[in-house]
Design a protein around this motif. Structure first.
Motif: not given
Length: 240
Positions: A206-216
């Protein structure tokens, strides 16, 4: 400097006017409170806006006061201490009939041997550079080890792992899939190193700081916010 009173607190601020259309508020650790204002706003209008923003300004100032300052530069003499993976090890410096400077972490001390042919004027800088080289070498080994530990959990393989001198970042992920790490992070506790590694590995997915990124990130480092806070407060201390 302008001043307002807010409860029991005094806020000093500097106004910088420009052609911008909106007012901006900044709490800078070096420059203090900066108000960036359109040219057409009067001093009274700016002061009223600062009063409305006073609570936010004081909260920011309080957070900045928690941040530990950059350490005093080392002289690289016996008795001083250097950090490595969250621990501080005492230096033992000896002069010998050798070439250049050598360094090893042995028996709980950074043991440094310096050629007796090196002048006092050159000694500090040569030891300093040898210490940096030691950190970079061990950062390369340790960070590759930690990337290999976590890459399966993230599900991504980096193209390359690079150790760099970065002034404002602890790590970064390039569009080519390279992971770049600031060598200074090797001074931090291993749990903080692991957070940086997982953070950058997650950017491969996930290149950005999305919710999916922080969930991972959170599935692998559940207390990652504690590590962020540690870096916010102690980051400047990771220096020599």
């Amino acid at each position: 400097m302008e001043i307002i009173e807010f409860g029991n607190s005094t806020i000093e601020y500097e106004v910088i006017k420009s052609s911008r259309k909106t007012i901006g508020f900044e709490v800078n650790p070096e420059k203090g409170v900066l108000i960036r204002s359109p040219k057409n706003l009067s001093s009274h209008q700016i002061k009223e806006m600062v009063k409305k923003k006073a609570g936010w300004i004081l909260e920011k100032q309080e957070k900045l006061n928690e941040v530990k300052s950059k350490p005093v530069p080392k002289e690289f003499m016996s008795g001083e201490k250097l950090p490595y993976l969250g621990r501080r090890y005492r230096l033992k410096v000896t002069t010998k009939d050798i070439q250049g400077v050598s360094l090893r972490l042995y028996q709980g001390k950074f043991q440094i041997e310096v050629s007796n042919k090196i002048t006092k004027e050159d000694r500090r800088e040569l030891i300093h550079q040898e210490v940096i080289n030691w950190y970079k070498k061990h950062a390369a080994t340790k960070l590759e080890e930690r990337v290999n530990k976590y890459k399966k959990q993230v599900g991504k393989e980096p193209a390359k792992i690079k150790i760099k001198e970065q002034k404002k970042r602890w790590g970064s992920c390039s569009s080519l899939g390279n992971l770049n790490f600031n060598w200074k992070i090797i001074m931090a506790p291993m749990s903080v190193v692991d957070y940086i590694v997982v953070h950058e590995l997650a950017h491969l997915k996930y290149p950005n700081h999305s919710k999916d990124f922080w969930d991972l990130v959170g599935t692998i480092i559940p207390n990652y916010k504690e590590k962020q806070e540690w870096l916010r407060i102690n980051g400047k201390q990771l220096n020599i």
